[in-house]
Scaffold this motif. Structure first.
Motif, PDB file in Angstrom:
ATOM      1  N   GLN A  47     -23.351   2.493  25.927  1.00 43.96           N
ATOM      2  CA  GLN A  47     -23.967   1.254  25.471  1.00 43.96           C
ATOM      3  C   GLN A  47     -22.973   0.387  24.707  1.00 43.96           C
ATOM      4  O   GLN A  47     -22.979  -0.831  24.829  1.00 43.96           O
ATOM      5  CB  GLN A  47     -25.183   1.555  24.592  1.00 43.96           C
ATOM      6  CG  GLN A  47     -26.339   2.140  25.346  1.00 43.96           C
ATOM      7  CD  GLN A  47     -26.856   1.224  26.426  1.00 43.96           C
ATOM      8  OE1 GLN A  47     -26.935   0.014  26.257  1.00 43.96           O
ATOM      9  NE2 GLN A  47     -27.192   1.800  27.569  1.00 43.96           N
ATOM     10  N   TRP A  48     -22.118   1.007  23.924  1.00 44.77           N
ATOM     11  CA  TRP A  48     -21.116   0.262  23.158  1.00 44.77           C
ATOM     12  C   TRP A  48     -20.122  -0.423  24.095  1.00 44.77           C
ATOM     13  O   TRP A  48     -19.785  -1.583  23.920  1.00 44.77           O
ATOM     14  CB  TRP A  48     -20.396   1.206  22.198  1.00 44.77           C
ATOM     15  CG  TRP A  48     -19.364   0.535  21.366  1.00 44.77           C
ATOM     16  CD1 TRP A  48     -19.562  -0.366  20.378  1.00 44.77           C
ATOM     17  CD2 TRP A  48     -17.948   0.712  21.463  1.00 44.77           C
ATOM     18  NE1 TRP A  48     -18.372  -0.759  19.838  1.00 44.77           N
ATOM     19  CE2 TRP A  48     -17.356  -0.107  20.489  1.00 44.77           C
ATOM     20  CE3 TRP A  48     -17.135   1.491  22.277  1.00 44.77           C
ATOM     21  CZ2 TRP A  48     -15.990  -0.176  20.324  1.00 44.77           C
ATOM     22  CZ3 TRP A  48     -15.771   1.424  22.098  1.00 44.77           C
ATOM     23  CH2 TRP A  48     -15.208   0.597  21.133  1.00 44.77           C
ATOM     24  N   ARG A  49     -19.670   0.311  25.124  1.00 46.51           N
ATOM     25  CA  ARG A  49     -18.740  -0.292  26.086  1.00 46.51           C
ATOM     26  C   ARG A  49     -19.413  -1.378  26.903  1.00 46.51           C
ATOM     27  O   ARG A  49     -18.806  -2.423  27.179  1.00 46.51           O
ATOM     28  CB  ARG A  49     -18.179   0.773  27.013  1.00 46.51           C
ATOM     29  CG  ARG A  49     -17.171   1.642  26.300  1.00 46.51           C
ATOM     30  CD  ARG A  49     -16.430   2.489  27.243  1.00 46.51           C
ATOM     31  NE  ARG A  49     -15.803   1.634  28.261  1.00 46.51           N
ATOM     32  CZ  ARG A  49     -14.914   2.049  29.117  1.00 46.51           C
ATOM     33  NH1 ARG A  49     -14.518   3.300  29.081  1.00 46.51           N
ATOM     34  NH2 ARG A  49     -14.398   1.249  30.004  1.00 46.51           N
ATOM     35  N   ARG A  50     -20.674  -1.162  27.292  1.00 46.60           N
ATOM     36  CA  ARG A  50     -21.396  -2.176  28.058  1.00 46.60           C
ATOM     37  C   ARG A  50     -21.567  -3.447  27.223  1.00 46.60           C
ATOM     38  O   ARG A  50     -21.443  -4.547  27.738  1.00 46.60           O
ATOM     39  CB  ARG A  50     -22.762  -1.621  28.467  1.00 46.60           C
ATOM     40  CG  ARG A  50     -23.542  -2.568  29.355  1.00 46.60           C
ATOM     41  CD  ARG A  50     -24.850  -1.955  29.779  1.00 46.60           C
ATOM     42  NE  ARG A  50     -24.595  -0.798  30.634  1.00 46.60           N
ATOM     43  CZ  ARG A  50     -25.513   0.103  30.937  1.00 46.60           C
ATOM     44  NH1 ARG A  50     -26.726  -0.012  30.463  1.00 46.60           N
ATOM     45  NH2 ARG A  50     -25.214   1.110  31.710  1.00 46.60           N
ATOM     46  N   ASP A  51     -21.822  -3.287  25.939  1.00 47.25           N
ATOM     47  CA  ASP A  51     -21.975  -4.440  25.060  1.00 47.25           C
ATOM     48  C   ASP A  51     -20.641  -5.176  24.898  1.00 47.25           C
ATOM     49  O   ASP A  51     -20.602  -6.405  24.863  1.00 47.25           O
ATOM     50  CB  ASP A  51     -22.500  -3.977  23.709  1.00 47.25           C
ATOM     51  CG  ASP A  51     -22.918  -5.117  22.817  1.00 47.25           C
ATOM     52  OD1 ASP A  51     -23.530  -6.071  23.343  1.00 47.25           O
ATOM     53  OD2 ASP A  51     -22.653  -5.059  21.611  1.00 47.25           O
ATOM     54  N   ARG A  52     -19.536  -4.433  24.807  1.00 47.30           N
ATOM     55  CA  ARG A  52     -18.214  -5.070  24.680  1.00 47.30           C
ATOM     56  C   ARG A  52     -17.846  -5.840  25.934  1.00 47.30           C
ATOM     57  O   ARG A  52     -17.236  -6.905  25.851  1.00 47.30           O
ATOM     58  CB  ARG A  52     -17.146  -4.008  24.412  1.00 47.30           C
ATOM     59  CG  ARG A  52     -16.976  -3.719  22.965  1.00 47.30           C
ATOM     60  CD  ARG A  52     -15.829  -2.784  22.713  1.00 47.30           C
ATOM     61  NE  ARG A  52     -14.600  -3.196  23.400  1.00 47.30           N
ATOM     62  CZ  ARG A  52     -13.605  -2.379  23.672  1.00 47.30           C
ATOM     63  NH1 ARG A  52     -13.668  -1.112  23.338  1.00 47.30           N
ATOM     64  NH2 ARG A  52     -12.528  -2.806  24.278  1.00 47.30           N
ATOM     65  N   VAL A  53     -18.182  -5.317  27.095  1.00 43.65           N
ATOM     66  CA  VAL A  53     -17.828  -5.976  28.355  1.00 43.65           C
ATOM     67  C   VAL A  53     -18.644  -7.252  28.542  1.00 43.65           C
ATOM     68  O   VAL A  53     -18.131  -8.261  29.033  1.00 43.65           O
ATOM     69  CB  VAL A  53     -18.038  -5.012  29.548  1.00 43.65           C
ATOM     70  CG1 VAL A  53     -17.972  -5.748  30.871  1.00 43.65           C
ATOM     71  CG2 VAL A  53     -17.007  -3.899  29.497  1.00 43.65           C
ATOM     72  N   GLN A  54     -19.909  -7.240  28.156  1.00 47.45           N
ATOM     73  CA  GLN A  54     -20.770  -8.395  28.361  1.00 47.45           C
ATOM     74  C   GLN A  54     -20.481  -9.530  27.393  1.00 47.45           C
ATOM     75  O   GLN A  54     -20.755 -10.678  27.704  1.00 47.45           O
ATOM     76  CB  GLN A  54     -22.224  -7.989  28.235  1.00 47.45           C
ATOM     77  CG  GLN A  54     -22.700  -7.162  29.411  1.00 47.45           C
ATOM     78  CD  GLN A  54     -24.151  -6.742  29.266  1.00 47.45           C
ATOM     79  OE1 GLN A  54     -24.770  -6.974  28.254  1.00 47.45           O
ATOM     80  NE2 GLN A  54     -24.661  -6.091  30.299  1.00 47.45           N
ATOM     81  N   GLN A  55     -19.919  -9.250  26.235  1.00 55.21           N
ATOM     82  CA  GLN A  55     -19.630 -10.314  25.278  1.00 55.21           C
ATOM     83  C   GLN A  55     -18.344 -11.028  25.672  1.00 55.21           C
ATOM     84  O   GLN A  55     -17.353 -10.389  25.998  1.00 55.21           O
ATOM     85  CB  GLN A  55     -19.481  -9.753  23.870  1.00 55.21           C
ATOM     86  CG  GLN A  55     -20.787  -9.307  23.267  1.00 55.21           C
ATOM     87  CD  GLN A  55     -20.587  -8.776  21.857  1.00 55.21           C
ATOM     88  OE1 GLN A  55     -19.475  -8.675  21.385  1.00 55.21           O
ATOM     89  NE2 GLN A  55     -21.681  -8.460  21.212  1.00 55.21           N
ATOM     90  N   PRO A  56     -18.357 -12.364  25.639  1.00 55.22           N
ATOM     91  CA  PRO A  56     -17.141 -13.117  26.027  1.00 55.22           C
ATOM     92  C   PRO A  56     -16.078 -13.052  24.962  1.00 55.22           C
ATOM     93  O   PRO A  56     -16.273 -12.856  23.840  1.00 55.22           O
ATOM     94  CB  PRO A  56     -17.648 -14.539  26.202  1.00 55.22           C
ATOM     95  CG  PRO A  56     -18.953 -14.601  25.504  1.00 55.22           C
ATOM     96  CD  PRO A  56     -19.481 -13.218  25.400  1.00 55.22           C
TER      97      PRO A  56
END
Length: 56
Positions: A47-56
């Motif tokens: 979830q942490w990596r998915r959140d980092r990838v989605q944020q510009p």
């Protein structure tokens, strides 16, 4: 950091504490909570990596 990732990391930490307390009390079955901590930390990491990838 998303709320789900934070809660998963908190759950992993609590599972590790529960495992230590249970082993010190003499209950070896408490080591099962180490497996739960591993699953929770993996969920938190994803979830942490998915959140980092989605944020510009």
């Amino acid at each position: 950091m998303s709320r789900l990732a934070l809660l998963a990391f908190v759950l992993a930490a609590l599972c590790l504490v529960a495992a230590v307390v249970s082993v010190l009390a003499g209950f070896w079955l408490g080591l099962v909570s180490v497996l739960l901590a591993g699953i929770a930390s993996n969920i938190g990491w994803v979830q942490w990596r998915r959140d980092r990838v989605q944020q510009p």
